[in-house]
Every structure is written in C-alpha cells, then in structure tokens.
Scaffold this active site. Structure first.
Site, PDB file in Angstrom:
ATOM      1  N   GLY A 240      -9.859  -4.131 -14.570  1.00 20.13           N
ATOM      2  CA  GLY A 240      -9.783  -4.081 -16.035  1.00 20.13           C
ATOM      3  C   GLY A 240      -8.547  -3.310 -16.456  1.00 20.13           C
TER       4      GLY A 240
ATOM      5  N   SER B  30      -5.409  -5.265 -17.977  1.00 20.52           N
ATOM      6  CA  SER B  30      -4.772  -5.937 -19.125  1.00 20.52           C
ATOM      7  C   SER B  30      -5.670  -5.934 -20.354  1.00 20.52           C
ATOM      8  CB  SER B  30      -4.464  -7.399 -18.780  1.00 20.52           C
ATOM      9  OG  SER B  30      -3.723  -7.479 -17.605  1.00 20.52           O
TER      10      SER B  30
ATOM     11  N   GLU C  14      -1.270  -4.274  -4.758  1.00 21.33           N
ATOM     12  CA  GLU C  14      -1.500  -5.609  -5.338  1.00 21.33           C
ATOM     13  C   GLU C  14      -0.259  -6.501  -5.183  1.00 21.33           C
ATOM     14  OE1 GLU C  14      -2.700  -5.375  -9.437  1.00 21.33           O
ATOM     15  OE2 GLU C  14      -3.196  -7.511  -9.536  1.00 21.33           O
TER      16      GLU C  14
HETATM   17  C1  LIG Z   1      -4.234 -15.556 -12.298  1.00 18.06           C
HETATM   18  C2  LIG Z   1      -4.203 -14.268 -13.054  1.00 18.06           C
HETATM   19  C3  LIG Z   1      -5.115 -13.284 -12.745  1.00 18.06           C
HETATM   20  C4  LIG Z   1      -5.110 -12.087 -13.455  1.00 18.06           C
HETATM   21  N1  LIG Z   1      -6.070 -11.155 -13.154  1.00 18.06           N
HETATM   22  C5  LIG Z   1      -6.095 -10.010 -13.854  1.00 18.06           C
HETATM   23  C6  LIG Z   1      -7.134  -9.054 -13.596  1.00 18.06           C
HETATM   24  O1  LIG Z   1      -8.012  -9.275 -12.750  1.00 18.06           O
HETATM   25  N2  LIG Z   1      -7.144  -7.929 -14.312  1.00 18.06           N
HETATM   26  C7  LIG Z   1      -6.187  -7.642 -15.251  1.00 18.06           C
HETATM   27  O2  LIG Z   1      -6.237  -6.550 -15.836  1.00 18.06           O
HETATM   28  N3  LIG Z   1      -5.208  -8.537 -15.550  1.00 18.06           N
HETATM   29  C8  LIG Z   1      -5.140  -9.713 -14.868  1.00 18.06           C
HETATM   30  N4  LIG Z   1      -4.175 -10.638 -15.165  1.00 18.06           N
HETATM   31  C9  LIG Z   1      -3.277 -10.395 -16.283  1.00 18.06           C
HETATM   32  C10 LIG Z   1      -1.822 -10.152 -15.918  1.00 18.06           C
HETATM   33  O3  LIG Z   1      -1.656  -8.878 -15.349  1.00 18.06           O
HETATM   34  C11 LIG Z   1      -0.992 -10.312 -17.208  1.00 18.06           C
HETATM   35  O4  LIG Z   1      -1.120 -11.653 -17.631  1.00 18.06           O
HETATM   36  C12 LIG Z   1       0.455  -9.982 -16.991  1.00 18.06           C
HETATM   37  O5  LIG Z   1       0.642  -8.613 -16.746  1.00 18.06           O
HETATM   38  C13 LIG Z   1       1.341 -10.386 -18.198  1.00 18.06           C
HETATM   39  O6  LIG Z   1       0.836  -9.874 -19.389  1.00 18.06           O
HETATM   40  P1  LIG Z   1       0.601 -10.841 -20.647  1.00 18.06           P
HETATM   41  O7  LIG Z   1      -0.194 -12.028 -20.198  1.00 18.06           O
HETATM   42  O8  LIG Z   1       0.046 -10.014 -21.739  1.00 18.06           O
HETATM   43  O9  LIG Z   1       2.041 -11.383 -21.042  1.00 18.06           O
HETATM   44  P2  LIG Z   1       3.113 -10.624 -21.927  1.00 18.06           P
HETATM   45  O10 LIG Z   1       3.250  -9.220 -21.463  1.00 18.06           O
HETATM   46  O11 LIG Z   1       2.805 -10.853 -23.370  1.00 18.06           O
HETATM   47  O12 LIG Z   1       4.455 -11.380 -21.539  1.00 18.06           O
HETATM   48  C14 LIG Z   1       4.872 -12.603 -22.176  1.00 18.06           C
HETATM   49  C15 LIG Z   1       6.267 -12.955 -21.646  1.00 18.06           C
HETATM   50  O13 LIG Z   1       7.220 -11.942 -22.033  1.00 18.06           O
HETATM   51  C16 LIG Z   1       7.911 -11.439 -20.892  1.00 18.06           C
HETATM   52  N5  LIG Z   1       8.183 -10.007 -21.046  1.00 18.06           N
HETATM   53  C17 LIG Z   1       7.319  -9.072 -21.507  1.00 18.06           C
HETATM   54  N6  LIG Z   1       7.911  -7.848 -21.464  1.00 18.06           N
HETATM   55  C18 LIG Z   1       9.159  -8.026 -20.953  1.00 18.06           C
HETATM   56  C19 LIG Z   1      10.237  -7.130 -20.657  1.00 18.06           C
HETATM   57  N7  LIG Z   1      10.134  -5.826 -20.860  1.00 18.06           N
HETATM   58  N8  LIG Z   1      11.369  -7.669 -20.118  1.00 18.06           N
HETATM   59  C20 LIG Z   1      11.480  -9.006 -19.900  1.00 18.06           C
HETATM   60  N9  LIG Z   1      10.475  -9.903 -20.171  1.00 18.06           N
HETATM   61  C21 LIG Z   1       9.338  -9.413 -20.692  1.00 18.06           C
HETATM   62  C22 LIG Z   1       6.951 -11.668 -19.738  1.00 18.06           C
HETATM   63  O14 LIG Z   1       7.633 -11.704 -18.497  1.00 18.06           O
HETATM   64  C23 LIG Z   1       6.316 -13.010 -20.108  1.00 18.06           C
HETATM   65  O15 LIG Z   1       7.152 -14.064 -19.718  1.00 18.06           O
HETATM   66  C24 LIG Z   1      -4.149 -11.858 -14.490  1.00 18.06           C
HETATM   67  C25 LIG Z   1      -3.224 -12.851 -14.801  1.00 18.06           C
HETATM   68  C26 LIG Z   1      -3.247 -14.056 -14.097  1.00 18.06           C
HETATM   69  C27 LIG Z   1      -2.248 -15.112 -14.464  1.00 18.06           C
END
Ligand SMILES: Cc1cc2nc3c(=O)[nH]c(=O)nc-3n(C[C@H](O)[C@H](O)[C@H](O)COP(=O)(O)OP(=O)(O)OC[C@H]3O[C@@H](n4cnc5c(N)ncnc54)[C@H](O)[C@@H]3O)c2cc1C
Length: 388
Positions: A129, A131, A246
């Site tokens: 937990g 994100s 991870e």
């Molecule tokens: C298959 C899968 C399993 C997952 N499992 C878990 C889980 O078990 N527990 C959990 O907590 N989370 C989990 N996640 C979540 C994952 O950690 C997040 O999706 C990830 O960290 C990206 O965050 P976001 O989706 O909010 O995208 P955002 O942070 O909103 O990013 C959107 C876009 O903007 C870009 N971006 C953002 N900030 C920057 C920056 N500073 N510089 C350049 N580019 C940037 C990103 O690269 C991306 O392309 C999972 C995700 C997936 C796909």
C-alpha cells in the site's frame, strides 16, 4: 563475481533438479486467472512445499529463517525451477520479494520472528500500500494520515494499484505521521493486518481483463504502534530499502521466464515461416543478446547485494530500466510475428499477446521508466537534480 560453478554447486543443481521434477509432476491443476481463492491456495501450497523441502527463502539470511545460500545456489535454483516449469511466486510476490526482505533488513528481532516464518511457509500473503490517487511517481506526497492515539495509529486515506490486495493478510503501508515536516521526513512504514475493521478492498479490472489490483479505502483503521518498522517519520528511508529489493532482485525470476518466452517466440517464428525474414532473425538475435547482458547484470547485482549489506544498490534501477524496455521490444517483435492472430487472446500465441500487454505495465510498476532515468541521472551519473 566468480562465474564458474563449484563441485558443491553442481551437486546442488542435481539435487534441486531431481526434487523439482517430482514436485512439479505432483502439482494440482492450475487455477483460472480470475479464481483468486484458488490462486492463493495454489501459490501458497507451492510455497509450503518449497519450505518443507528446504528451498524457501534460499537467498534470505539464516537468522531470518532462510537458507543463507550463496548467490550462485540461489540463481541455480531459479534456473532449475524455470527449466522444470515450476510455478513462480504468484501471490507471494510482495511477501517473498520485497516486504519480507525489508523486514529482514529493518525490523526488530521480535518483528522478524513473528512475521518472516509465515511468509516463507506460505501461511501469510502480503500486499503493498504505497501508491495513492495523488501520489505515484511523487510518492513522498502521499496523504494517507496516521494519527497517534495511545499505543495505536488511527489511519485514514486511500491507496490504489494494490496488487493482490484481495487475498492479502498484511500490507506494507506508507502513512503520513507528521504533516508539518518536509514531505520525505513525515512518513512511517507500517505492517497493516488486512482484517482490521475499517478496511475496504475494491478490486479494479485492467484492460487485460484481470483484477489483480485493488483500491484500498482506510477509515479509522487502528494499527498498533508496535507494527511500525523503523522509527516514526523515518519511513521514507525504509521505503527506499523496499524499492531496492523491488527494482533489483525481485525481477530475477521474471527475467528467467522472459528467456523462456524468447525461446518460445523463436520456435513460433520457425513454425510460422517468419524465421525466413532476415529482419525477424536479427530482432530475435538482438533480444537474445540483451537477455544475456541482463542476466550478467543480474548476477552482478545479486552478488553485490548478497556479499555486501544484503540490500541491493542502485544497479536495480539500471536493470529495471533496460529490462522493461527490452520487454516492450520483445512484445512488438512477437506481435509482428503473430500478425492477425496477435489480435486475439484465444489463439496459439496468447502467451506472447499477454506478454505484450504485461510489458506495458512493467514500465510503470515499481517506479516508471522516467523515474528510473531520473534516479540514474541524479544518483549514479551525478547530473544536476531536476528542478522542483
Ligand atoms: C502492474 C502494476 C502493479 C502495481 N502494484 C502496486 C502495488 O502493489 N502497490 C502500490 O502501492 N503501487 C502499485 N503500482 C503503482 C505504481 O507504483 C505507480 O503506477 C507508479 O509509481 C506510477 O505512478 P502513477 O500511476 O501515479 O503515475 P504518475 O506518477 O501520475 O505518472 C504519470 C506519467 O508522468 C511521468 N512522470 C511523473 N513524474 C515525473 C518526473 N518527475 N519526471 C519525469 N516524468 C515524470 C511518469 O513517468 C508517467 O509517465 C503498480 C503499478 C502497476 C502498473
């Protein structure tokens, strides 16, 4: 590292191979992808068999209940497991590959004694937990709040993308314990029992039709203070330990499965005649070379971690960046070989179509490609920090 196998390691390979061939033959039928109760039973059942045979937590330190095997033995076992077609970690992913290793590195002796053995035995499943809807890449902005009330924290907030949330017993949970402090300094890392009142898990369905992750809503959830790992407000540092596992060692088994996927794609190319095309052969050759390079990098990262502090270094970000991009290219080559049958999940090439879809999520999970590039730029290459 020493790439030669010792006589001891060769004997270990023989024993592992013999055990795996019997154990895999005795497995019950695999459950359907959306049968989550069945999947938990199957994955934890396999984990229990590994535990009973002495093959659970091979790379975990002995004091954490593991076997304390050498990096060489650990990788040999993974290779043999892949060769035998053994199940991978499944719903035990978080517990075995990053929550458990984080506890082994950061938890107190009492916490380690309570929480690590059930992970190794397959008795308890974990989820992550971290994100939130407003905190993904910028994870330190998380707003799930934990307020101290005697010997408990009262937690309110929402998590998202919680893989295996619907079958987990515990969650590695990041919460804000000091909203006044700079954002990285006011976070704590808690072990949340998933049967605590006030937790609602709502599975989400992905484009691939799977509901492997969930939203988790937390309303006045009481978590004992003794479930905190590390000091109060020092959770960001603990989370970095979680990420180093991870992004680093957690992908080792996945990489071996990709080697198998690559072999099966080459076989498919031969069957369909696509192999006669120079470009297809060249693409498959490049991918094979990439896989070899990634395997060498894995050996280096795993060896460095296991010979050093036990916690993988920033090499995990290099690996994750290149590996996940390579998986995109593998998926693209697969779809070009499959042609029209790549439009369906019912045809012979479905494992490659699934692999292509899965690759999309791999460049996002555990920190996106852009975030890995920032880490490599700033923390390995010493480039200036991105403007805030
Ligand atoms: C298959 C899968 C399993 C997952 N499992 C878990 C889980 O078990 N527990 C959990 O907590 N989370 C989990 N996640 C979540 C994952 O950690 C997040 O999706 C990830 O960290 C990206 O965050 P976001 O989706 O909010 O995208 P955002 O942070 O909103 O990013 C959107 C876009 O903007 C870009 N971006 C953002 N900030 C920057 C920056 N500073 N510089 C350049 N580019 C940037 C990103 O690269 C991306 O392309 C999972 C995700 C997936 C796909």
């Amino acid at each position: 590292m020493d790439l030669r196998t010792s006589p001891h390691e060769q004997a270990f390979r023989g024993e592992a191979r013999a055990w795996l061939s019997e154990a895999v033959a005795a497995l019950p039928p695999r459950p359907e992808p959306e049968d989550w109760t069945g999947r938990r039973e199957f994955d934890t059942g396999w984990q229990r068999r590994l535990f009973e045979a002495g093959y659970a937590g091979l790379d975990w330190p002995e004091e954490a209940g593991g076997r304390g095997a050498t990096p060489g033995e650990h990788l040999i076992f993974l290779e043999e497991a892949e060769r035998a077609g053994a199940p991978y970690v499944g719903v035990n992913f978080v517990g075995l590959l990053h929550a458990g290793p984080t506890l082994a590195a950061e938890a107190t002796a009492e916490q380690r004694a309570r929480y690590l053995p059930p992970i190794l035995r397959g008795d308890e499943v974990w989820c992550q937990g971290f994100s939130e809807p407003g905190a993904g890449s910028d994870l330190a902005s998380l707003s799930t709040r934990a307020v101290r009330d005697g010997d408990h924290y009262v937690v309110n907030g929402q998590k998202i993308w919680t893989s295996f949330g619907q079958v987990a017993d515990f969650c590695e949970l990041l919460v804000r314990t000091d909203p006044e402090a700079p954002k990285h300094k006011g976070i704590s890392w808690l072990m949340l029992p998933m049967d605590t009142p006030g937790i609602e898990v709502r599975p989400l369905q992905t484009i691939a039709g799977s509901s492997e992750f969930s939203e988790v809503f937390l309303t006045d959830v009481r978590v004992p203070v003794e479930n905190r790992v590390g000091e109060e407000n020092d959770g960001w540092r603990v989370a970095m330990v979680t990420f180093s596992f991870e992004r680093g060692t957690a992908f080792v088994g996945d990489l071996l499965r990709t080697r198998e996927l690559h072999r099966s794609l080459a076989a498919l190319a031969r069957e369909t005649g696509a192999w006669d095309d120079d470009e297809v052969r060249r693409d498959l050759g490049h991918l094979g070379a990439d896989l070899d390079a990634l395997w060498a990098l894995t050996l280096r990262n795993v060896t460095q971690a296991e010979r050093g502090s036990g916690v993988p270094g920033l090499g995990g970000s290099v690996f994750k960046l290149h590996y996940t991009q390579m998986r995109h290219r593998l998926g693209d080559v697969a779809l070009s070989i499959l042609g029209r049958s790549g439009l369906s999940l019912d045809d012979a090439g479905r494992e490659h179509v699934r692999g292509w879809i899965y690759a999309i999520s791999m460049t996002i999970a555990a920190g996106t490609t852009q975030i890995q590039k920032n880490i490599i730029g700033e923390r390995i290459l010493g480039l200036p920090k991105e403007p805030r």
